[in-house]
Design an enzyme around this catalytic site. Structure first.
Site, PDB file in Angstrom:
ATOM      1  N   ASP A 156      -3.524 -47.185   4.272  1.00 51.73           N
ATOM      2  CA  ASP A 156      -4.511 -47.429   4.067  1.00 51.73           C
ATOM      3  C   ASP A 156      -4.944 -48.934   3.779  1.00 51.73           C
ATOM      4  OD1 ASP A 156      -7.467 -47.098   2.844  1.00 51.73           O
ATOM      5  OD2 ASP A 156      -6.817 -45.069   3.060  1.00 51.73           O
ATOM      6  N   HIS A 201     -10.602 -48.471  -0.797  1.00 51.67           N
ATOM      7  CA  HIS A 201     -10.405 -47.365  -0.154  1.00 51.67           C
ATOM      8  C   HIS A 201      -9.019 -46.913  -0.323  1.00 51.67           C
ATOM      9  CE1 HIS A 201      -9.896 -44.669   3.333  1.00 51.67           C
ATOM     10  NE2 HIS A 201     -11.081 -44.336   2.967  1.00 51.67           N
ATOM     11  N   SER A 212     -12.434 -38.840   3.962  1.00 51.35           N
ATOM     12  CA  SER A 212     -11.238 -39.635   3.300  1.00 51.35           C
ATOM     13  C   SER A 212     -10.851 -39.082   1.783  1.00 51.35           C
ATOM     14  CB  SER A 212     -11.465 -41.212   3.119  1.00 51.35           C
ATOM     15  OG  SER A 212     -11.309 -41.750   4.558  1.00 51.35           O
TER      16      SER A 212
END
Length: 478
Positions: A213, A245, A407
Site C-alpha cells: 500500500d 491509506h 479497501s
C-alpha cells in the site's frame, strides 16, 4: 476466547481505462460482445501511439493513465534462465543502437530525456522480476522499433503497457463501531445494541501480514510494536506513510483496538507513493518481495512461524501481468486478500481483483446489503464490512479515522486469514500436520462464511459474508 467491546475504498481505485492504440505488427482491437475490447499480439497494422498491450479483456469505461514507451514484458513459463539472460542482453544492446538513431525531435527522446543525462542511457531494461520461478519478466522504456522486436520473440508470453494504480479517497468522519462485531457473529447487529468482537487468544500470533500500500505509520501506538518496514518499492520514495491509506488498512488487519488478528506481525511494503499513485510494475515488485520473504521464513523452520498473508487494497484497469504475479505468489504459499473495487461494476474488469487464486472482497453495509459502490460479479469471492470502518490513521501516534470502501473490506479478510493460520498447531507440535495451502484455506473460509444474508447482490455474485467463528470451537471449520 476473548471479546472486546468496540468503541462507539479507499479502494486504491485507478479509475483508469486502457487506451489501446494500434501498433504496427503488434496489436489490434477486437470488439467483444460485452462491449469490452481485446488485443492480440502479432496482428494488425496501424499508426503508432505509445501503447502495446496483450490481454484478454481490457475494460474501456475508465480513463487509463498509461506511461508512454514503458512496458511490462512477461516470459513464457517453460524457458530457462539462460534463454532469459540471452534475450535481455540482446534487447539491451539493440535498444542502445535504436536510441542512438534518435534525434531531439523524436517523441521517445522527449518523453524520458528529463530522467537521464546522456542519450546512450535512454531507457532499456530497468527491472527484472522473478516470483519463485512461476512468473518472470522485466520492465523498461523501449522505442517503437525494439518493442515490436520484443513482442515477436517466441519466448515472450505477452507485452503490456505500463499503467498507473491510484487510491480514491472516500472518507467519512463518523464513528464506526460495527465491523469487528459483524465478522464474529452470524446475525447482523441491531441498532443500539452493545457490540463486541469475539475471537480466540492466538489472533494472528506467528503469522506475518504484509500490507502492499502507501506504507504504514509503524510508530502508531495501536500496533504495539508489531509493525515494521519491509520494503519501499517506488524509486526515490521514503519509508513513511504520508497518505494514511496503508496505515488504515494495516489497522483493520492487526491493530490492538481495530484489528481482526490482534497479535499478527505487520510488515509495510510500499508500492504506492505518498500521493496515492503507483505503477503496475511497482506492485509486481512488491509481490515479488513478499513472496521471497515468505519463502525465506518458511526455510528457516522457525517453530513459531505459521504463514504469510498479504493485502492489496488497490487496483487498475485490467492487467494480466499483475494478476499473474498474484497467482504466482499464491502458488508459492502466500495467502492474498484483494479489494474488489468501488465502481459498482463487474469486478472481473479490473485488476488485481480478477486474480483467480486470491480472495477478492466486496464491501457490505451495517444492514447486510452490498455497499452501493462495491463491485460485484463472479470474480468476487466474499463480502466484508466496508462502510464507516474505524481504524488507525496518520497524524499522531493515536490518530484514527473512519473510512469506507472495498479497501476497508479486504483487510478484514486478510486479518481473518492471519487469524485462522494462527489457530493451527505450531510446526514443532505433535499435532501439526502441514499448514493449509492458500487454496485449501480459501475453500474453508468461503465455505465457513455466513451464507445468503446479503441484499442487492445479484444472481452471479456469491452471497457470502466473512466469519471468524465467533471465538467458538472450530470443528466445523477444519
Amino acid at each position: 476466547m476473548k471479546f472486546s467491546t468496540i468503541l462507539p475504498i479507499l479502494w486504491a481505485n485507478c479509475c483508469l481505462c486502457m487506451i489501446i492504440p494500434d501498433f504496427d505488427g503488434i496489436v489490434r482491437f477486437i470488439e467483444n460482445i460485452d462491449g469490452t475490447r481485446s488485443v492480440r499480439a502479432g496482428e494488425g497494422l496501424g499508426q503508432h501511439d505509445p501503447g502495446n498491450f496483450h490481454t484478454e479483456h481490457q475494460h474501456v469505461a475508465h480513463k487509463t493513465e498509461f506511461l508512454p514507451y514503458r512496458y511490462v514484458i512477461v516470459f513464457n513459463e517453460d524457458i530457462s534462465l539462460q534463454q532469459i539472460q540471452s534475450h535481455m542482453q540482446v534487447v539491451q544492446k539493440d535498444h542502445s543502437t535504436s536510441v542512438g538513431k534518435l534525434t531531439e525531435n523524436d517523441a521517445f527522446w522527449r518523453v524520458i530525456s528529463s530522467s537521464v543525462s546522456s542519450k546512450s542511457q535512454f531507457g532499456g531494461i530497468d527491472n527484472f522480476f522473478d516470483i519463485n520461478g512461476l512468473f518472470r519478466g522485466y520492465t523498461g522504456y523501449f522505442t517503437d522499433e525494439i518493442i515490436k522486436i520484443i513482442s515477436q520473440d517466441p519466448i515472450i508470453k505477452f507485452v503490456e503497457q505500463e499503467t498507473t494504480v491510484k487510491i480514491s479517497n472516500s472518507s467519512l468522519q463518523e464513528e464506526a463501531p460495527w465491523g469487528l462485531h459483524r465478522v464474529s457473529h452470524r446475525e447482523k447487529p441491531k441498532y443500539g445494541q452493545d457490540l463486541e468482537y469475539l475471537y480466540e487468544d492466538a489472533a494472528g500470533k506467528g503469522v506475518t501480514s504484509y500490507v502492499l500500500d502507501t506504507g504504514i505509520d509503524t510508530e502508531h501506538e495501536d500496533f504495539e510494536g508489531r509493525a515494521e518496514w519491509g520494503a519501499v518499492i517506488p524509486a526515490n520514495d521514503e519509508a513513511s506513510d504520508l497518505n494514511g491509506h496503508g496505515t488504515h488498512c494495516a489497522g483493520i488487519i492487526g491493530s490492538k483496538h481495530f484489528g481482526v488478528a490482534k497479535n499478527t506481525k505487520i510488515v509495510a511494503v510500499k508500492v504506492l507513493r505518498s500521493n496515492g499513485e503507483g505503477t503496475v510494475s511497482d506492485v509486481i515488485k512488491g509481490i515479488e518481495y513478499v513472496t521471497k520473504e515468505h519463502i525465506e521464513s518458511s526455510k528457516k523452520k522457525n517453530k513459531e512461524f505459521k504463514g504469510s498473508t498479504a493485502n492489496l487494497s488497490l487496483g487498475s484497469s485490467k492487467s494480466l501481468a499483475m494478476e499473474m504475479a498474484v497467482n504466482a505468489a499464491v502458488d508459492s504459499g502466500v495467502h492474498f486478500a484483494i479489494a474488489a473495487g468501488n465502481e459498482d461494476e463487474d469486478a472481473c474488469l479490473s485488476s488485481p481483483a480478477g486474480a483467480e487464486k486470491s480472495i477478492t472482497v466486496g464491501a457490505s453495509t451495517f444492514s447486510d446489503d452490498r455497499a452501493f459502490f462495491s463491485n460485484w460479479g463472479t470474480c468476487v469471492d466474499v463480502f466484508a464490512p466496508g462502510i464507516n470502518i474505524m481504524s488507525t490513521y496518520i497524524g499522531s501516534r493515536n490518530a484514527t479515522l473512519s473510512l469506507s470502501g472495498t479497501s476497508m473490506a479486504s483487510p478484514h479478510v486478510a486479518g481473518i486469514l492471519s487469524y485462522f493460520l494462527s489457530l493451527q498447531p505450531a510446526p514443532d507440535s505433535e499435532f501439526f500436520n502441514d499448514a493449509p495451502s492458500p487454496q485449501e484455506l480459501k475453500e474453508k473460509v468461503l465455505k465457513f462464511s455466513t451464507q445468503g444474508v446479503l441484499g442487492d447482490i445479484g444472481d452471479d455474485t456469491p452471497n457470502k459474508l466473512i466469519y471468524n467463528g465467533g471465538g467458538k470451537k472450530l470443528d466445523g471449520f477444519w
